[in-house]
Scaffold this motif. Structure first.
Motif: not given
Lengths: 318, 318, 318
Positions: B257-262, B281-290
């Motif tokens: 899953m792609l996260t902000s850390d990555k 699942v695919e992408l964290s909320d953090e990434v999508l909302d950032g």
């Protein structure tokens, strides 16, 4: 023309055919006739050609068409008078139709037969209830027992295709199918060809598949397909379920499928079908893919039939 | 351009991108180009963005779009040649397509893969049958193995977003999912980025998720996601099922899953996804909302991609 | 007006009513107001009158309306924040709504209550999420707890029908039904009549059917239907399920059905219903088919209510 439900709504078939052919030659010749008018297209069961061709016909006349799939997008309608609506039907046609009559200038409706209750089906309960309560012109997009836009299309197609001075021999032949289908295309074609009166009309089907004489009166009827096909100029292929012992499949003999061999007996007949067609059940690939088939040409004429009818309805004060 | 099925139908990607951006700047600049033309939009499976954006693109060009949900509004189509149609399919594409070709000037079609029969899927049986029989230009609204309107959108978005003089590093990364999905977005993105040739292109996925080399040839491929992400300017996130052992889910490791850390390892990469996306699942909320996410911007460009393609098709004599 | 979700979005009800009546007199008076604007009409559950009337209202203003049946044509949406989307929902409203906000100028949405979770329903989770994320004006096409286009229609209809100098007596009466229905029409009618302030407003229902006081405050409430109906000028008939012990059917006494006999106590009251209506369950045939019923007139006014609201939203910079 007040409504378009059967050939009885038409005073001059050839005038309607000629109007259709004029639209075919110049689709946008009346592009403002339908300005600020709306047609509602209600489907109580699925449709492809009828829906698309009517939508396009309306647009060609500058009229807005709004499609509504009742049941899928809406809910089940009640058609019985005095029903106590504590079951699964959510709205009575007495309440729905008048409102559609306020929203639209013309209403197109596709209904269907139960194939269980002959009396209800042949009284055209559903579409007649819409006519009774909508208060605006109603166009049949196929009803329980008739399909007049298809039949008008068929006469347009025969008129366009047959250029000899004599009367064409037109044969309607029953074909096998896997489901019990309505009689409406066969009824309607018979009714229109008989009313048109410009063809020698023969119907052929196995025993037990007699259609309602109200529609076939005037045609020669035989159970001998080979005999019927002799010298035919047009062969219209269609399955239907039984009318007398209603809605059943008796004989489903694959020998009734129309093949190229059988066409040898005809006068280079053109083959017609309203579509959708079950390939290699009703008609062989060989016929459908060969030079005899005019089914695509026929289906493309649906647009001009619809445009001609809508034009007639728009021409009177709505 | 005769059809729009894959990047191979395009002679100059950048010209198409620039045309799209010109429409974005002035949506109604060609508002009469499609006058009296009609596009049929046929959906053999569901769609939101593709349907709406294509409908809007057509309207911007003054062309009428008619949506038809095959199966829901119509019936099951048969695609196999020589089928004896005694089963559940009601109409053969050989009969349906030519009529659609008469009703419309352009046909948009969404088909889908079986994910069972690789050969049928990768031969694009369904959309190729439509092309063969419709006789008018066909636009893929996503097919079994490709999604060219999405890929054109993606290159428009990268072009718009990346303003440096150097080549961007673009990474396509596999992501976990709960269902076995088609490979088409990944295939198509790879095919377009490679054909475009203006990016350093890296694909990263777990073992067993190799895509068809016909599309990926030219890209660097690695199983090390962290390594792939280093210095990336764009990260395209997408799940797909296996290609080799066809249509399966092997590894579904949530660590993919792609996260902000990555994203820390990237060059402030912009994150792309074709949507719909399974959040967390695919992408964290953090990434999508950032601030990294450009998925809404990307999806809004679907309109201009479709408008550019329809414009090309309208420009040639229909 | 920024959105149209409840009466609270309206600064002057009578101005909105008068605008609607002006459109009724001349539907095309603002036929270019919506030029180059688009409204997306999203249905999370079925609709006939609301969909058709809003579509027509938009067209009257020269605005394109695009209907999208979410779930049928698309897929299940997720509304919970921070959801891990490994279940059956395919797309989060946080991702879908902003894109719809890019594709359209106005968004119409029909949502529905669970009738299970009062807090979620009465917080209007679904429509509020769309408002939060779409970034464009949102029009309620009926939400979990309110139906403002219906209520505006109702006040238009009362205004048009009642010509005396005094205040009309308006009665909202509960009626039996076979299913547990939302409270939204009753809530909304109460909210609007109270905010309008130009009627003597009485609500009557069996015990246990109390509505949310947030909407009814200002009305007289009684369990005695006969007493309520005395001298009524308008009787609005509607079923709803319980609010306190949420979403249930307690008493379903057929004696609450509105009949002609009961109307004798009124001041020749006009009978209203939002439709669809269960005949001979909520209202007798006798009433619906008699001179007292204005339900068709009322439903036909839906177009002008929608046109008035869309006109207000178009008048501000979009």
């Amino acid at each position: 023309m007040k409504n378009f439900i059967s050939v009885k709504d038409v005073t001059d078939i050839n005038a309607l055919v000629n109007k259709a052919l004029a639209y075919k030659a110049d689709p946008f010749r009346d592009r403002t006739l339908g300005a600020n008018k709306r047609i509602g297209l209600l489907f109580l069961n699925p449709s492809m050609r009828t829906r698309l061709s009517t939508q396009i016909a309306a647009a060609n006349l500058g009229m807005e068409a709004v499609v509504f799939n009742v049941g899928q997008e809406g809910w089940a309608l009640e058609f019985e008078d005095e029903a106590i609506m504590s079951g699964s039907t959510v709205e009575h046609v007495k309440d729905a139709a008048p409102i559609l009559g306020k929203y639209f200038d013309i209403l197109g409706i596709r209904t269907f037969p139960s194939l269980q209750n002959k009396q209800d089906d042949y009284s055209e309960l559903y579409i007649q209830q819409f006519i009774k309560y909508a208060g605006i012109p109603v166009v049949s997009l196929e009803s329980a027992t008739l399909h007049p836009l298809q039949s008008l299309t068929d006469i347009i197609t025969i008129t366009e295709t047959f250029k000899e001075k004599r009367r064409p021999k037109v044969v309607l032949t029953w074909a096998p199918h896997v489901k019990a289908l309505p009689q409406c295309v066969a009824n309607s074609f018979s009714q229109w060809i008989n009313a048109w009166g410009q063809a020698d009309f023969v119907i052929t089907h196995p025993e037990d598949y007699e259609l309602d004489p109200a529609f076939t009166k005037g045609a020669s009827i035989t159970h001998d397909q080979d005999y019927a096909l002799k010298g035919a100029d047009f062969v219209y292929v269609k399955n239907w379920s039984t009318y007398n012992d209603y809605g059943r499949i008796y004989c489903n003999d694959p020998a009734w499928m129309l093949t190229s061999d059988k066409l040898n007996a005809t006068n280079h007949a053109k083959v017609m079908h309203c579509l959708p067609v079950r390939r290699n059940v009703e008609l062989s690939d060989e016929v459908l893919d060969g030079f005899s088939s005019i089914v695509t040409h026929q289906a493309s004429n649906r647009v001009w039939a619809a445009q001609s009818v809508l034009s007639e309805l728009l021409a009177r004060p709505l």
